[in-house]
Design a protein around this motif. Structure first.
Motif, PDB file in Angstrom:
ATOM      1  N   VAL A 192     -21.609 -10.528  42.551  1.00 41.31           N
ATOM      2  CA  VAL A 192     -21.198  -9.368  42.225  1.00 41.31           C
ATOM      3  C   VAL A 192     -20.461  -9.812  40.964  1.00 41.31           C
ATOM      4  CG1 VAL A 192     -19.906  -7.393  42.863  1.00 41.31           C
ATOM      5  CG2 VAL A 192     -21.298  -8.900  44.644  1.00 41.31           C
ATOM      6  N   GLU A 193     -21.044  -8.793  39.844  1.00 41.80           N
ATOM      7  CA  GLU A 193     -20.122  -8.833  38.619  1.00 41.80           C
ATOM      8  C   GLU A 193     -19.342  -7.535  38.534  1.00 41.80           C
ATOM      9  OE1 GLU A 193     -22.329 -10.212  35.270  1.00 41.80           O
ATOM     10  OE2 GLU A 193     -23.989 -10.196  36.742  1.00 41.80           O
ATOM     11  N   SER A 194     -18.248  -7.715  37.814  1.00 40.29           N
ATOM     12  CA  SER A 194     -17.417  -6.454  37.813  1.00 40.29           C
ATOM     13  C   SER A 194     -17.022  -6.082  36.191  1.00 40.29           C
ATOM     14  CB  SER A 194     -16.189  -6.486  38.597  1.00 40.29           C
ATOM     15  OG  SER A 194     -15.236  -5.567  38.417  1.00 40.29           O
ATOM     16  N   ASP A 195     -17.384  -4.896  36.080  1.00 40.08           N
ATOM     17  CA  ASP A 195     -16.795  -4.455  34.585  1.00 40.08           C
ATOM     18  C   ASP A 195     -15.276  -4.527  34.405  1.00 40.08           C
ATOM     19  OD1 ASP A 195     -19.294  -3.950  33.550  1.00 40.08           O
ATOM     20  OD2 ASP A 195     -19.468  -1.881  34.351  1.00 40.08           O
ATOM     21  N   SER A 196     -14.587  -4.550  35.566  1.00 40.71           N
ATOM     22  CA  SER A 196     -13.200  -4.526  35.661  1.00 40.71           C
ATOM     23  C   SER A 196     -12.739  -6.252  35.422  1.00 40.71           C
ATOM     24  CB  SER A 196     -12.567  -4.046  36.757  1.00 40.71           C
ATOM     25  OG  SER A 196     -12.908  -4.600  38.171  1.00 40.71           O
ATOM     26  N   GLY A 197     -13.530  -7.015  35.352  1.00 37.56           N
ATOM     27  CA  GLY A 197     -13.125  -8.376  35.081  1.00 37.56           C
ATOM     28  C   GLY A 197     -12.153  -8.505  33.721  1.00 37.56           C
ATOM     29  N   GLN A 198     -11.294  -9.393  33.961  1.00 39.14           N
ATOM     30  CA  GLN A 198     -10.298  -9.569  32.625  1.00 39.14           C
ATOM     31  C   GLN A 198     -10.672 -10.651  31.946  1.00 39.14           C
ATOM     32  OE1 GLN A 198      -6.732 -10.039  34.911  1.00 39.14           O
ATOM     33  NE2 GLN A 198      -6.233  -7.747  34.794  1.00 39.14           N
ATOM     34  N   ILE A 199     -10.252 -10.463  30.480  1.00 42.72           N
ATOM     35  CA  ILE A 199     -10.588 -11.841  29.556  1.00 42.72           C
ATOM     36  C   ILE A 199      -9.115 -11.508  28.736  1.00 42.72           C
ATOM     37  CG2 ILE A 199     -13.049 -11.176  29.105  1.00 42.72           C
ATOM     38  CD1 ILE A 199     -12.410  -9.856  26.671  1.00 42.72           C
ATOM     39  N   CYS A 200      -8.860 -12.730  28.387  1.00 43.72           N
ATOM     40  CA  CYS A 200      -7.753 -12.897  27.541  1.00 43.72           C
ATOM     41  C   CYS A 200      -7.719 -12.415  26.128  1.00 43.72           C
ATOM     42  CB  CYS A 200      -7.273 -14.310  27.499  1.00 43.72           C
ATOM     43  SG  CYS A 200      -6.875 -15.112  29.117  1.00 43.72           S
ATOM     44  N   THR A 201      -6.640 -11.726  25.690  1.00 44.32           N
ATOM     45  CA  THR A 201      -6.690 -11.215  24.426  1.00 44.32           C
ATOM     46  C   THR A 201      -6.602 -12.413  23.307  1.00 44.32           C
ATOM     47  OG1 THR A 201      -4.275 -11.181  24.430  1.00 44.32           O
ATOM     48  CG2 THR A 201      -5.561  -9.121  25.077  1.00 44.32           C
ATOM     49  N   ASP A 202      -7.021 -12.175  22.150  1.00 48.68           N
ATOM     50  CA  ASP A 202      -6.917 -13.278  21.033  1.00 48.68           C
ATOM     51  C   ASP A 202      -6.486 -12.560  19.976  1.00 48.68           C
ATOM     52  OD1 ASP A 202      -9.018 -11.821  20.053  1.00 48.68           O
ATOM     53  OD2 ASP A 202     -10.787 -12.846  20.765  1.00 48.68           O
ATOM     54  N   LEU A 234      -0.597 -11.356  27.829  1.00 48.11           N
ATOM     55  CA  LEU A 234      -1.065 -11.244  29.010  1.00 48.11           C
ATOM     56  C   LEU A 234      -2.524 -10.930  28.947  1.00 48.11           C
ATOM     57  CD1 LEU A 234      -0.469 -10.598  32.115  1.00 48.11           C
ATOM     58  CD2 LEU A 234       0.110  -8.334  31.429  1.00 48.11           C
ATOM     59  N   CYS A 235      -3.307 -11.298  30.106  1.00 50.80           N
ATOM     60  CA  CYS A 235      -4.719 -11.093  30.049  1.00 50.80           C
ATOM     61  C   CYS A 235      -4.882  -9.489  30.109  1.00 50.80           C
ATOM     62  CB  CYS A 235      -5.393 -11.782  31.280  1.00 50.80           C
ATOM     63  SG  CYS A 235      -5.512 -13.683  31.201  1.00 50.80           S
ATOM     64  N   ARG A 236      -5.879  -8.844  29.598  1.00 59.06           N
ATOM     65  CA  ARG A 236      -6.307  -7.747  29.490  1.00 59.06           C
ATOM     66  C   ARG A 236      -7.604  -7.317  29.907  1.00 59.06           C
ATOM     67  NH1 ARG A 236      -5.607  -5.033  24.407  1.00 59.06           N
ATOM     68  NH2 ARG A 236      -5.060  -3.385  25.668  1.00 59.06           N
ATOM     69  N   LYS A 237      -7.673  -6.111  30.408  1.00 61.64           N
ATOM     70  CA  LYS A 237      -9.113  -5.789  30.740  1.00 61.64           C
ATOM     71  C   LYS A 237     -10.121  -5.594  29.540  1.00 61.64           C
ATOM     72  CE  LYS A 237      -8.349  -3.482  35.091  1.00 61.64           C
ATOM     73  NZ  LYS A 237      -8.302  -2.288  35.936  1.00 61.64           N
ATOM     74  N   ALA A 238     -11.451  -6.167  29.637  1.00 63.90           N
ATOM     75  CA  ALA A 238     -12.429  -6.172  28.607  1.00 63.90           C
ATOM     76  C   ALA A 238     -12.787  -4.664  28.253  1.00 63.90           C
ATOM     77  CB  ALA A 238     -13.673  -6.773  29.133  1.00 63.90           C
ATOM     78  N   LYS A 239     -12.689  -3.624  29.098  1.00 58.20           N
ATOM     79  CA  LYS A 239     -12.842  -2.421  28.949  1.00 58.20           C
ATOM     80  C   LYS A 239     -11.905  -1.776  28.015  1.00 58.20           C
ATOM     81  CE  LYS A 239     -14.391   0.269  32.366  1.00 58.20           C
ATOM     82  NZ  LYS A 239     -14.487   0.975  33.735  1.00 58.20           N
ATOM     83  N   ASP A 240     -10.692  -2.044  28.417  1.00 60.83           N
ATOM     84  CA  ASP A 240      -9.811  -1.525  27.625  1.00 60.83           C
ATOM     85  C   ASP A 240      -9.563  -1.987  26.036  1.00 60.83           C
ATOM     86  OD1 ASP A 240      -8.588  -0.108  29.594  1.00 60.83           O
ATOM     87  OD2 ASP A 240      -7.247  -1.485  30.362  1.00 60.83           O
ATOM     88  N   ILE A 241     -10.023  -3.419  25.881  1.00 59.03           N
ATOM     89  CA  ILE A 241     -10.199  -3.894  24.663  1.00 59.03           C
ATOM     90  C   ILE A 241     -11.055  -3.358  23.775  1.00 59.03           C
ATOM     91  CG2 ILE A 241     -10.594  -6.162  23.434  1.00 59.03           C
ATOM     92  CD1 ILE A 241      -9.071  -7.648  25.887  1.00 59.03           C
TER      93      ILE A 241
END
Length: 548
Positions: A192-202, A234-241
């Motif tokens: 199950v993949e989630s669009d809310s998965g987080q990625i670290c900012t760069d 801090l890690c942020r949500k990919a959707k927000d980025i």
């Protein structure tokens, strides 16, 4: 020797007339079955036990769609013409019949990603982001061998067991070998993949995040490869980025414009609504029926073909379909060429006991067995084998071209079959469920079917449907469980009168009470009692039990 052709001819004594809601004009032949009894102590593909499986089986020479509908609502399942039922309180891995409420189905984020992946591939030929992804387990097939992929077909019956009545041997269902369960695809557990998965900012992130912790906090340096790096944001949500980057790009595009110019209407709206409202949920049809651009890279067509050599489309595509089946079985399930030749393909996926039927209030395609062929640019890349029954579309098997596994065809075809069920419902109001075969909670790799919500499991004792959410806590406690919590509830379709069981003996139909008096030799009452108890009173009075 009893021949199937004789069974399908007219003029038998005792034939029933039209079969109610599914009856075609004129009389329908009754189902003819030969009960093979219990098969105990053979290998299980779910848990690996060498002698753990227990099931009952029968050979179906012909069967009406209503009879099969009633049988699967009592825990039966077919593989070719062999129909089998796990003995739930004795088999090592109980297999619960599962159905999805297609009319109320809500696609998960993981499901939508698969649909979007297909859209991108068809419209733009985009495979770059998915080429290395493994294919999730097919969502609907039951043929298994081990809890490790690849698998074969849980219900797959050996060549010897599907022989004419004249051959005297016991039936045996082979070790399920598919996705450790059953489904159609390769063998990767559906994740199950989630669009809310987080990625670290760069460094490219437009707006730096706040530090992860207060400045007063003192932390030991993180060990290599362990824990979060506190020196980074801090890690942020990919959707927000993604949203912020899009806004930044729009603003930059405006910097070179003439002073005083107004933003385009859609851009202004986006900027004014930087915190956009959540999108309205889309249904699967929104992805499947979306118009494609004129310059789309590929063309995908799904064709529904009756399983009949009298049908021109089925006959003309048979060789291509059989070749694809062999390629799939050898690549995914490691079969040898002799295991997946045309004879095996025909026996397993083309021979069906179901009689094609049409009804005024039924779907235009009618009821019976079908192949749903997925044609990509004029070539078959996948085939979903399905049964269209009075109340459901029942998934039987799926095979596909391994070269296109990156498209997650098992999941994609399941979603297409759910959408197809909803389409059929418009013409046939009673047809509103999608049956996915068996749910095996004791095998973790077989739990993915529970992700198609809302869904129900069949109580193995009272044969009533129970929402899966109520069943899961019980299955966590015990792999075999009665779902109906009413202690006084009983199987309403249980056998009540053995003498009313219909028997076919020497081409004559008679109740068992009459046959019993005429029979010479040892009594077969125990076998008939077992058969009738498993199929229930209604089917035992409607189907013909062949007795030699």
């Amino acid at each position: 020797m009893f021949h199937r052709r004789s069974a399908r001819g007219g003029g038998w004594a005792g034939h029933s007339g039209g079969r109610g809601r599914c009856g075609a004009a004129g009389a329908m032949p009754a189902a003819v079955v030969e009960y093979k009894g219990w098969k105990e102590g053979y290998g299980c593909g779910y848990c690996g036990a060498t002698r753990g499986k227990v099931s009952a089986g029968m050979w179906a020479h012909s069967m009406t769609v209503q009879d099969y509908q009633d049988l699967i609502d009592r825990g039966w399942r077919r593989s070719g013409k062999y129909v089998y039922k796990p003995i739930m309180n004795q088999t090592c891995c109980p297999q619960y019949t599962i159905r999805c409420q297609a009319l109320h189905f809500q696609a998960s984020k993981s499901h939508k990603k698969v649909l979007k992946k297909m859209l991108k591939f068809i419209s733009r030929g985009d495979v770059s982001k998915v080429a290395n992804e493994e294919e999730p387990m097919d969502s609907h097939i039951e043929d298994v061998a081990t809890c490790d992929f690849p698998y074969k077909s849980e219900s797959q019956v050996s060549q010897s067991e599907l022989t004419p009545l004249a051959v005297d041997h016991t039936e045996r269902v082979e070790n399920e070998d598919k996705d450790s369960g059953e489904t159609k695809e390769e063998g990767n557990v559906q994740k199950v993949e989630s669009d809310s998965g987080q990625i670290c900012t760069d460094k490219d992130t437009p707006v730096p995040a706040e530090p992860c912790h207060s400045a007063k906090a003192v932390h030991a340096p993180p060990k290599p490869g362990k824990g979060a790096d506190l020196s980074k944001p801090l890690c942020r949500k990919a959707k927000d980025i993604r949203k912020e980057r899009k806004l930044q790009k729009l603003l930059q595009n405006q910097m070179g414009t003439v002073e005083g110019s107004q933003l385009q209407g859609d851009q202004a709206f986006l900027l004014q609504n930087s915190k956009s409202k959540p999108n309205q949920p889309k249904n699967i049809e929104d992805f499947i029926l979306v118009p494609l651009p004129d310059d789309a890279q590929h063309k995908l067509e799904v064709r529904l073909v009756p399983v009949s050599f009298e049908d021109p489309q089925f006959k003309s595509s048979f060789n291509q379909s059989a070749t694809l089946f062999a390629k799939y079985q050898m690549s995914v399930h490691k079969d040898t060429p002799s295991d997946c030749g045309e004879n095996e393909f025909t026996r397993f996926l083309c021979d069906s006991p179901l009689e094609a039927e049409h009804a005024p209030d039924g779907p235009e395609c009618g009821y019976g067995s079908f192949h749903q062929q997925y044609w990509l640019d004029g070539k078959i890349i996948a085939v979903g084998v399905i049964d269209i029954l009075p109340y459901c579309v029942s998934s039987v098997y799926l095979y596909y071209d391994p070269d296109f596994s990156f498209l997650s065809l098992g999941v994609y075809s399941a979603l297409r079959e759910i959408a197809f069920t909803r389409q059929l419902h418009e013409k046939a109001p009673d047809l509103c469920f999608y049956y996915m075969g068996f749910y095996i909670h004791s095998c973790p790799k077989m739990r993915y079917k529970g992700q198609y919500r809302p869904s129900d499991l069949l109580c193995p004792e009272t044969y009533v449907w129970t929402p899966i959410e109520q069943c899961l806590p019980l299955l966590e406690h015990s792999k075999y469980s009665r779902f109906n919590q009413d202690g006084k509830a009983v199987d309403e379709g249980r056998l009540k009168e053995l003498g009313r069981v219909r028997v076919l003996h020497k081409r004559t139909v008679m109740p068992y009470s009459v046959y019993k008096k005429r029979r010479k030799g040892p009594s077969d009452e125990a076998s008939v009692q077992q058969y009738a108890s498993l199929v229930g009173q209604t089917c035992s009075e409607r189907m013909l039990l062949f007795r030699s």
